[in-house]
Scaffold this active site. Structure first.
Site, PDB file in Angstrom:
ATOM      1  N   ASP A 222       0.810  -1.216   0.000  1.00 50.04           N
ATOM      2  CA  ASP A 222       0.000   0.000   0.000  1.00 50.04           C
ATOM      3  C   ASP A 222       0.847   1.272   0.000  1.00 50.04           C
ATOM      4  O   ASP A 222       2.060   1.245   0.200  1.00 50.04           O
ATOM      5  CB  ASP A 222      -0.905  -0.021   1.233  1.00 50.04           C
ATOM      6  CG  ASP A 222      -2.143   0.849   1.075  1.00 50.04           C
ATOM      7  OD1 ASP A 222      -2.302   1.496   0.020  1.00 50.04           O
ATOM      8  OD2 ASP A 222      -2.962   0.870   2.015  1.00 50.04           O
ATOM      9  N   ASP A 283       1.166  -7.581 -10.300  1.00 44.40           N
ATOM     10  CA  ASP A 283       0.107  -8.465 -10.802  1.00 44.40           C
ATOM     11  C   ASP A 283      -1.238  -7.754 -10.833  1.00 44.40           C
ATOM     12  O   ASP A 283      -2.021  -7.923 -11.755  1.00 44.40           O
ATOM     13  CB  ASP A 283      -0.008  -9.710  -9.915  1.00 44.40           C
ATOM     14  CG  ASP A 283       1.253 -10.547  -9.925  1.00 44.40           C
ATOM     15  OD1 ASP A 283       1.763 -10.814 -11.028  1.00 44.40           O
ATOM     16  OD2 ASP A 283       1.738 -10.918  -8.844  1.00 44.40           O
TER      17      ASP A 283
END
Length: 627
Positions: A222, A283
């Site tokens: 994050d 991803d």
């Protein structure tokens, strides 16, 4: 202090200002090459991370603690975590929701000798290993929220912590004094790694390896925008900027360490320059603001325009639409954030939320709790909806032209979507985002999907057959949707480039006439990054199949493209081999080149691209196979 990222940035994304940024005769394709020619053929370029996770197409099915921690603004108690895992194992794991993931509220000051946290929160009795084993005993896995660029202040203060594999370097030596995560908004317990310092690479890659060695399958990373620019679109300056070059270095190191052993979920990225860094090293990327309190406003409301900073799109409808050109097999998984069925006002809204995440290929991330789910679990467990997700469905909105959605809000349709499955069938999603009016939405099978002839239609929510026809249409109440499976009647299966995965600069367009369906893919030419189009094709058995390539080529000479076939795990099935595309009269003239291709039983990823050994350029409409 706990990293309460959700509460910190609540509402800021909504407040920021938006900134709008008749077929010609067939020719014979070159047959698959012999060994010598194969050795000489250039491999198709790879311009994305292209992991086994992205090659599958869709994001994972899982549960996240957000539904507890966000309203409480606190780390989830361990007993509550366990109660939810037991509920998940009983009610949802049998349907495929086999991962439980932490999020950003845990405060841990227990570390390994290399400064890596050993548990989610200091109030928890058990460490990561315990919970990996607890989940494994129930057929499940652990996902962890953490950023390998963080170093805890306690580790920096203690010179006994050394970099993994480098006992000569203290962990304190890989940070810069004062370079604290979120320092300008009151955070003080985490430093940012300085990637220019010796030992930084070993620390970052060691953190990824540490989680992999524990059996963690998913790493949610994050605050990436804060690292890159030191700013937040809703807050302003939050900490020192580290720059795009250092950001790319950090992502590259994580990617190298992750390999195919752990899935990398990139959260709060700016996605600058069309996500050029994120697509190479991640991803999955978040494409909208946080789920916050959930409900329709977060799914469809708020700012509708684009801004060149996180979150560039506010709601998932806009985010999925705006980033649809970057999604698909081997490219990026688009993450629409968490779902809480208990926060929606009606079953129509619940079906719309699941249908949108499904058609876009997003993770389906449950954040309801055992205590809040009520009677809404059905929305997550419809077997026919889950079946198309599990087949790797990644759809696209209807494209009206090739202009980026960030520049032209009329270039794509957020309320009409379609995607093609490996067996050649389609899924169509129709939505009504309107708050007051009933509307009719329609998809014409020939005009948009390029289907020749009729097709059978099955409603995936009611699980009923709707007969055969040449279109699907629905009258939709406000916030309602229709999700159907469409199976063409033609024996030969046609896979459309406009709904495939586009890599390396390959680009949608419809600026020439004569093609079937919504449009075609162009920029299969020199000068691009290494353009590719990837199709997922299911073969009933291993063997050689006839393939036709529908193309246009007005370069004035024969062009060539390279074709390669691999499994989802990158096992080579056939190729690379070159296919020749004779010149045609103009770009409105289309022809079909036919040849053969060897496929494995099951799902094959057929990639067509322009390598350095190829010549010319083509536009690609579809491929057709007798599978």
């Amino acid at each position: 202090m706990a990293i309460s990222r959700r509460s910190l940035i609540t509402g800021f994304g909504a407040a920021t200002a938006g900134v709008l940024l008749a077929p010609a005769p067939s020719a014979l394709a070159a047959a698959p090459m012999g060994a010598a020619a194969l050795a000489a053929a250039a491999a198709l370029p790879v311009t994305s991370r292209n992991s086994i996770y992205t090659r599958k197409g869709t994001g994972p099915l899982y549960w996240n603690i957000y539904g507890w921690s966000f309203p409480n603004n606190a780390p989830i108690p361990e007993a509550e975590w366990q109660a939810n895992i037991d509920w998940l194992a009983a009610d949802f794991a049998p349907q495929g929701y086999t991962m439980a993931c932490t999020d950003g509220w845990g405060a841990c000051t227990r570390f390994t000798a290399n400064g890596y946290r050993t548990t989610f929160d200091d109030e928890w009795q058990h460490d990561w290993s315990y919970w990996v084993n607890y989940l494994a005993a129930r057929g499940m896995t652990l996902g962890v929220y953490h950023n390998p660029l963080w170093v805890h202040a306690d580790v920096v203060a203690d010179p006994s912590y050394t970099v993994v594999g480098r006992p000569d370097i203290k962990v304190a030596d890989i940070v810069t004094p004062g370079d604290i995560f979120g320092v300008d908004v009151g955070f003080n317990d985490q430093y940012w790694v300085d990637v220019t310092k010796p030992g930084a690479k070993e620390y970052i890659q060691g953190y990824v390896d540490y989680f992999k060695s524990l059996g963690v399958t998913y790493l949610r990373i994050d605050f990436l925008s804060w690292y890159e620019t030191g700013t937040d679109a809703g807050i302003g300056t939050v900490n020192a900027a580290h720059g795009s070059a250092n950001y790319e270095t950090a992502l590259q190191w994580m990617h190298e360490a992750a390999g195919d052993g752990i899935e990398l979920s990139l959260v709060m990225p700016h996605l600058f320059n069309d996500a050029q860094n994120e697509i190479k090293y991640g991803d999955m990327v978040r494409i909208n603001a946080d789920a916050d309190h959930g409900g329709w406003d977060r799914l469809s409301g708020g700012r509708q325009s684009w801004q060149n900073a996180w979150p560039d799109w506010f709601n998932p409808f806009s985010g999925f639409t705006g980033w649809a050109h970057r999604s698909g097999r081997g490219q990026l998984i688009l993450d629409g954030d968490f779902l809480m069925m208990n926060t929606f006002a009606s079953d129509d809204e619940r079906r719309t939320a699941i249908s949108l995440m499904t058609i876009a290929g997003s993770p389906l991330a449950i954040s309801d709790l055992h205590s809040t789910i009520g009677g809404n679990g059905w929305a997550y467990t419809n077997p026919e909806v889950l079946a198309v997700h599990n087949q790797g469905l990644v759809g696209k909105p209807v494209f009206y032209n090739g202009t980026p959605y960030s520049q032209d809000g009329a270039s794509r349709d957020t309320e009409r979507w379609a995607g093609q499955l490996p067996d050649g069938s389609w899924v169509v999603a129709l939505f009504n985002r309107n708050d007051t009016d009933t509307v009719t939405r329609t998809v014409d099978f020939a005009g948009l999907l390029g289907i020749s002839g009729s097709a059978s239609v099955r409603d995936l929510w009611t699980r009923t057959d709707q007969g055969s026809g040449t279109s699907v249409s629905a009258s939709l109440a406000p916030h309602a949707c229709k999700l159907v499976k469409v199976v063409p009647s033609a024996a030969t299966k046609r896979y459309h480039a406009a709904f495939a995965a586009w890599g390396g600069g390959a680009h949608f367009n419809n600026n020439h006439t004569g093609c079937a369906g919504m449009g075609f893919v162009d920029k299969l030419e020199a000068g691009s990054e290494g353009p590719t189009v990837t199709f997922a094709v299911q073969a009933p058995s291993a063997g050689t199949y006839t393939v036709g390539y529908r193309y246009a080529n007005a370069t004035g000479a024969t062009s060539s493209m390279t074709v390669s076939v691999q499994r989802e795990d990158r096992t080579q099935v056939s190729g690379p081999f070159q296919v020749s595309f004779p010149g045609l009269a103009d770009w409105d003239t289309w022809s079909t080149v036919t040849g053969s291709v060897q496929l494995a039983a099951g799902v094959n990823l057929i990639t067509i691209g322009r390598t350095g050994s190829d010549t010319g350029a083509i536009n690609l409409n579809y491929i057709e196979l007798n599978v």
